[in-house]
Scaffold this active site. Structure first.
Site, PDB file in Angstrom:
ATOM      1  N   CYS A  85       0.832  -1.202   0.000  1.00 17.87           N
ATOM      2  CA  CYS A  85       0.000   0.000   0.000  1.00 17.87           C
ATOM      3  C   CYS A  85       0.877   1.267   0.000  1.00 17.87           C
ATOM      4  CB  CYS A  85      -0.991  -0.036   1.171  1.00 17.87           C
ATOM      5  SG  CYS A  85      -2.371   1.125   0.963  1.00 17.87           S
ATOM      6  N   HIS A 181      -3.694  -5.189   0.609  1.00 20.09           N
ATOM      7  CA  HIS A 181      -3.174  -5.644   1.916  1.00 20.09           C
ATOM      8  C   HIS A 181      -3.182  -7.173   2.006  1.00 20.09           C
ATOM      9  CE1 HIS A 181      -2.830  -1.776   4.044  1.00 20.09           C
ATOM     10  NE2 HIS A 181      -3.781  -1.390   3.212  1.00 20.09           N
ATOM     11  N   GLU A 183      -1.959  -8.949   4.260  1.00 14.18           N
ATOM     12  CA  GLU A 183      -1.987  -9.405   5.663  1.00 14.18           C
ATOM     13  C   GLU A 183      -3.395  -9.603   6.216  1.00 14.18           C
ATOM     14  OE1 GLU A 183      -1.792  -4.849   5.915  1.00 14.18           O
ATOM     15  OE2 GLU A 183      -1.163  -6.442   4.545  1.00 14.18           O
TER      16      GLU A 183
END
Length: 525
Positions: A85, A181, A183
């Site tokens: 990002c 993202h 994660e």
């Protein structure tokens, strides 16, 4: 014994709410990592000697003056770099690409990216295929700005309808950027991408696992403490319990645990702590029954913050008194965990926010002159729990719902009295027992009962009674920053209410709290 810190990843934090999640994911893959503020020096990075670097997300705009940048050394250190990002945007900008401010074109939430070319980071990964046979991936976006031109040597790896560079790579230098993202769980194969980066691209071995962490911790404790004695404030909570077990394994009877029963614990909790750690595990425990002392100190005090301070102060006084009796103790053990360390460190530039102080033994007197032992300071909470299981602590104790440091002191609204605590303990035990019976306990994130200092009319048999009110509270949350009230079945709530009113003499009314966070907090005080 293999060195669990031999291979490691450095994560630079630009202020994203997801940054700690990246670190937890890398650890889950089995690789040690540390989270540092973005403004670290070249010397610090060299000393840490990471096998790879991750540039995390952040709320700033790369296009703004004085916005955070990665240290230039990141790109000359000769190790793989992954920008996520904001991390991808600053990588692009710093290496000669371009970033433009998003004007109503940001992407927030679910998105599907189309793969344009092969990349090591995405090897063998696809969620679907489009009509042209191109692989598609389900990801989670959260960005306003976007890369409009990639640096020399990079190729576009993926795109969306509004974002021409959803992923980019310079395979030769092993620099990768993703606008989404990986994660968060909404990116379906995010863990595989992070695994490719840490294990395949950075060449790390997956040495970071509970059994190795325990071995390493015991080795380090023996080295640090030698033949000295250690004192630990044992609360029965997850962190102090795991510290107690690690120290017990490392130094045995040279550990003295001080368990302070403040009269603000759950039903039978003091007995359970003494039985488990004293009788079952054979630890050396001093049991201090200080209920009257705490209640006397809080007499007449209704303000929540003042109550917290009193509870903290009295605990420190008692712990200080007990530690003086352990004249041979040279070390104080604490259950500090990695998020505490991150929060305390902040950022040299002051970009990090100051988080509230923890109700821990942190406020102990300066004149204690004891060395500090913090065996959990590298670990996240989920890792502490896994280690606890490996050390033989029971699952239901390690995975029970959070309980505030000041205990019932902040669940009895207003002034705290023994009568109120006793009523609340019994009502709360019924609520928790029924949640377990109905297989709902693990489906809610936190559940508890609150004592309200108001009386309400009730009818029992032919008589009227004028007794106290309690409120049940149950919430569902991912991170405890926001929460929804749990939609528990009506018949279940009815059963809990009936049991409390019939079995706890002194309570005539039970209500259910249907407030979300925000605007309400999870705890009432």
């Amino acid at each position: 014994m293999s060195d669990i810190h031999e291979h490691k990843i450095l994560i630079l934090d630009f202020g994203s709410q997801y940054t700690q999640l990246i670190a937890r994911r890398i650890r889950e893959i089995g690789v040690y990592c540390e989270l540092w503020a973005w403004d670290v020096t070249e010397a610090q990075i060299r000393e840490f000697a990471p096998n790879g670097i991750i540039l995390a997300g952040g709320p700033e705009s790369v296009t703004a003056e004085n916005s955070p940048r990665a240290p230039e050394y990141v790109f000359t250190a000769g190790v793989p770099v992954l920008g996520i990002c904001y991390g991808m945007q600053t990588m692009s900008e710093q290496l000669g690409g371009k970033v433009i401010q998003g004007v109503g074109e940001g992407e927030f939430g679910y998105a599907q990216i189309e793969m344009l070319t092969d990349s090591l980071l995405f090897k063998g990964i696809e969620d679907a295929v489009n009509s042209e046979g191109k692989p598609l991936l389900d990801v989670w976006m959260s960005h306003g700005d976007k890369v409009s031109a990639i640096p020399e040597g990079f190729v576009a790896v993926a795109k969306t309808d509004t974002c021409p560079f959803a992923a980019m790579a310079n395979e030769e230098k092993q620099f990768f950027g993703v606008q989404f993202h990986p994660e968060v769980t909404h990116t379906r194969q995010g863990m595989r991408m992070l695994s490719h980066f840490a294990l395949d691209i950075c060449g790390c071995a997956a040495n970071w696992k509970p059994s190795s962490i325990i071995e390493d911790a015991i080795e380090r404790l023996k080295k640090q403490i030698g033949d000295d004695e250690v004192i630990l404030g044992l609360s029965g909570g997850v962190d102090s319990s795991v510290v107690a077990m690690l120290l017990h394994r490392a130094i045995g009877k040279k550990l003295t645990c001080v368990f302070v029963d403040n009269g603000l614990l759950r039903l039978n909790e003091a007995e359970q702590v003494m039985e488990m750690f004293g009788d079952h595990f054979g630890l050396n425990i001093i049991h201090v029954d200080a209920e009257n002392r705490f209640l006397d100190a809080m007499k007449g005090e209704a303000d929540p913050e003042a109550k917290r301070k009193i509870i903290g102060r009295v605990f420190v006084e008692i712990f200080d008194e007990e530690s003086k009796k352990c004249a041979n103790a040279k070390w104080l053990a604490q259950g500090t965990i990695y998020p505490d360390v991150i929060e305390s460190a902040g950022s040299a530039t002051g970009k990090a926010h100051v988080i509230k102080s923890h109700h821990n033994v942190g406020g102990l007197p300066d004149d204690m002159e004891l060395g500090l032992v913090e065996p959990l300071r590298e670990l996240f909470k989920d890792e502490v729990r896994k280690i606890g299981l490996e050390l033989g602590l029971p699952y239901n104790m390690l995975y029970r719902h959070p309980f505030p440091g000041p205990g019932l002191g902040v669940r009895v609204l207003g002034e705290v009295k023994k009568e109120y605590c006793d009523l609340l303990r019994r009502a709360d035990a019924i609520f928790i027992e029924e949640l377990h019976k109905a297989d709902l306990y693990n489906k809610v994130s936190q559940a508890f009962t609150v004592f309200l200092p108001v009386r309400s009319v009730g009818v029992m048999g032919d008589g009227r009674k004028y007794d106290w009110v309690v409120s049940l509270r149950a919430v569902e949350t991912v991170d405890f920053m926001t929460a929804h009230w749990a939609h528990l079945p009506y018949d279940f709530l009815g059963r809990v209410s009936n049991r409390i009113i019939n079995e706890v003499d002194g309570i005539s009314r039970v209500v259910y709290d249907i407030s979300g966070k925000p605007p309400a907090t999870i705890e009432w005080e």
